[in-house]
Design a protein around this motif. Structure first.
Motif, short mmCIF file in Angstrom:
data_model
loop_
_atom_site.label_atom_id
_atom_site.label_comp_id
_atom_site.label_asym_id
_atom_site.label_seq_id
_atom_site.Cartn_x
_atom_site.Cartn_y
_atom_site.Cartn_z
N ASN A 1 24.51 16.36 -18.89
CA ASN A 1 25.80 16.13 -19.04
C ASN A 1 26.53 15.48 -17.89
N ALA A 2 26.02 15.76 -16.78
CA ALA A 2 26.38 15.42 -15.71
C ALA A 2 26.40 13.94 -15.43
N LEU A 3 24.94 13.45 -15.58
CA LEU A 3 24.59 12.28 -15.63
C LEU A 3 25.23 11.39 -16.53
N LEU A 4 25.25 12.05 -17.81
CA LEU A 4 26.20 11.16 -18.99
C LEU A 4 27.55 10.92 -18.34
N ILE B 1 19.21 6.78 -21.61
CA ILE B 1 18.28 7.85 -21.21
C ILE B 1 18.83 9.18 -21.33
N SER B 2 19.94 9.32 -20.74
CA SER B 2 20.81 10.71 -20.63
C SER B 2 20.77 11.16 -22.26
N PHE C 1 27.46 -1.92 -14.01
CA PHE C 1 28.04 -1.74 -15.35
C PHE C 1 26.55 -1.76 -16.32
N LYS C 2 25.92 -2.48 -16.10
CA LYS C 2 24.43 -2.72 -17.03
C LYS C 2 23.74 -1.30 -16.67
N THR C 3 23.69 -0.88 -15.47
CA THR C 3 23.12 0.24 -14.92
C THR C 3 23.39 1.36 -15.85
N ALA C 4 24.86 1.63 -15.71
CA ALA C 4 25.53 2.61 -16.42
C ALA C 4 25.22 2.85 -18.02
N LEU C 5 25.06 1.42 -18.49
CA LEU C 5 24.78 1.49 -19.85
C LEU C 5 23.41 1.98 -20.31
N TYR C 6 22.48 1.48 -19.52
CA TYR C 6 20.98 2.00 -19.67
C TYR C 6 21.03 3.37 -19.50
N LEU D 1 23.86 1.59 -30.22
CA LEU D 1 24.58 0.40 -30.54
C LEU D 1 25.87 0.07 -29.71
N THR D 2 26.33 1.25 -29.32
CA THR D 2 27.41 0.95 -28.29
C THR D 2 26.99 -0.11 -27.08
N VAL D 3 25.79 0.21 -26.39
CA VAL D 3 25.20 -0.49 -25.49
C VAL D 3 24.87 -1.98 -25.80
N ILE D 4 24.74 -2.17 -26.99
CA ILE D 4 24.26 -3.42 -27.64
C ILE D 4 25.66 -4.47 -27.57
#
Length: 362
Positions: free
Chosen positions: A95-98, A76-77, A67-72, A160-163
């Motif tokens: 967009n695929a990565l996002l 980046i994307s 989950f944290k990996t997806a957030l970070y 802000l979403t990630v925080i």
């Protein structure tokens, strides 16, 4: 703090969605993308939402580390938009990565929301996402003077979403959930999955081309942003007051929502340049998204033991595969009959619901 942090997460997450859904199509159009190109680009994130959950059936586990990996990676994307938006193929990859990241973030926290808040408070927290979506539609319409402004907003909102998403990990219910003994099966409730799929295809025209459609029929961009906002206001009111409705048969509620959504698309086809009718169709968003989404989330939560995977596949099949096909189809058929195609797909969604044998009450 749980309610506050979860509400803040929804607020910033769906504000970012607002930038992507409302303004990115026009940004791409202004840069020089064709409607078919826009459909292809916007289809990639939904496609990845559909494909990603299959990785979690056996070999990969959606845990806090993943989950944290997806957030970070989502940050980046988002930042990479600055480098890729002028190049069609690089922007496709971006967009695929996002899409991979988004396919993990929201389903993961939806389980936390439902299990800790319950269906009585879930809607009152989720409505802050609608508020964020509405505010960004009003604010950015006034300040979007060049394409990169939209990217500025999207990146800030994503950070802000990630925080707030990270702040919710201490409430994670993963350690409290027993390992599912029942294998995940689409076939058991195949008609329900088909209905989700067709319903989201029907939204392809709305999510990807509503802004372009209305501005080409004489609406200003600012008025179109008011239309988006009005729909969200109606959605917010529904989310706040829906708890008593959700005590009834959820399948019946879902059928009603799909039926009235079909009417919504037909009206947009018949009266594309009527401001009054368009505002009325936006009021239906209270049912076609607000009540429908909550009913589907809670109904699905009751069907499967592996609730996180079920939510992943809900977003994957509906917003993923359905969104992908919807973007491709509407990009290809964009024109006078755009919303007739939407009405046909929502009708198929309704028909699919009548094949459901399990009429479970919750």
């Amino acid at each position: 703090m749980l309610f506050f942090n979860l509400s803040a997460f929804y607020f910033f997450y769906f504000a970012a969605v607002g930038v992507y859904v409302i303004f990115l199509p026009k940004v791409l159009r202004d840069i020089g993308y064709s409607t078919f190109d826009i459909g292809i680009v916007l289809a990639l994130a939904p496609l990845m939402r559909f494909l990603t959950p299959f990785l979690f059936l056996k070999h990969i586990k959606l845990n806090q580390k993943m989950f944290k990996t997806a957030l970070y990676l989502s940050v980046i994307s988002s930042a990479s938009f600055y480098l890729t938006i002028e190049n069609f193929y690089l922007f496709m990859i971006n967009n695929a990565l996002l899409g991979v990241c988004l396919s993990l973030i929201l389903p993961y926290l939806e389980v936390t929301a439902i299990s800790t808040l319950g269906k009585e408070k879930y809607g009152k927290s989720r409505l802050f996402g609608s508020i964020g979506f509405m505010i960004i539609s009003l604010v950015l319409a006034k300040f979007l003077t060049q394409p990169y402004i939209a990217i500025h907003y999207y990146l800030i909102l994503n950070i802000l979403t990630v925080i707030f998403a990270i702040s919710l990990l201490k409430y994670d219910v993963e350690h409290k959930m027993k390992q599912s003994s029942e294998p995940f099966s689409f076939l058991k409730y195949w008609s329900f999955w088909m209905s989700l799929f067709f319903m989201q295809i029907s939204f392809g025209a709305f999510y990807n081309f509503f802004t372009i459609y209305e501005t080409q029929h004489g609406m200003s961009l600012e008025m179109t942003s008011y239309l988006w906002s009005f729909g969200v206001i109606c959605e917010i009111l529904m989310l706040y007051f829906q708890a008593p409705l959700l005590k009834n048969n959820l399948l019946t509620i879902i059928k009603f929502c799909v039926t009235i959504t079909t009417l919504r698309w037909i009206l947009l086809y018949l009266y594309p340049d009527s401001l009054g009718v368009t505002f009325f169709t936006q009021s239906i968003h209270a049912f076609s998204f607000g009540l429908y989404h909550s009913s589907v989330i809670i109904y699905l939560y009751s069907l499967y033991e592996n609730k996180k995977l079920a939510q992943q596949f809900m977003y994957g099949v509906a917003y993923g595969l359905g969104g992908f096909v919807g973007a491709i189809v509407t990009g290809a058929v964009y024109g006078e009959f755009l919303f007739i195609f939407s009405a046909l797909f929502s009708l198929l969604s309704l028909i699919s619901l009548y094949f459901i044998k399990n009429k479970k009450l919750i």
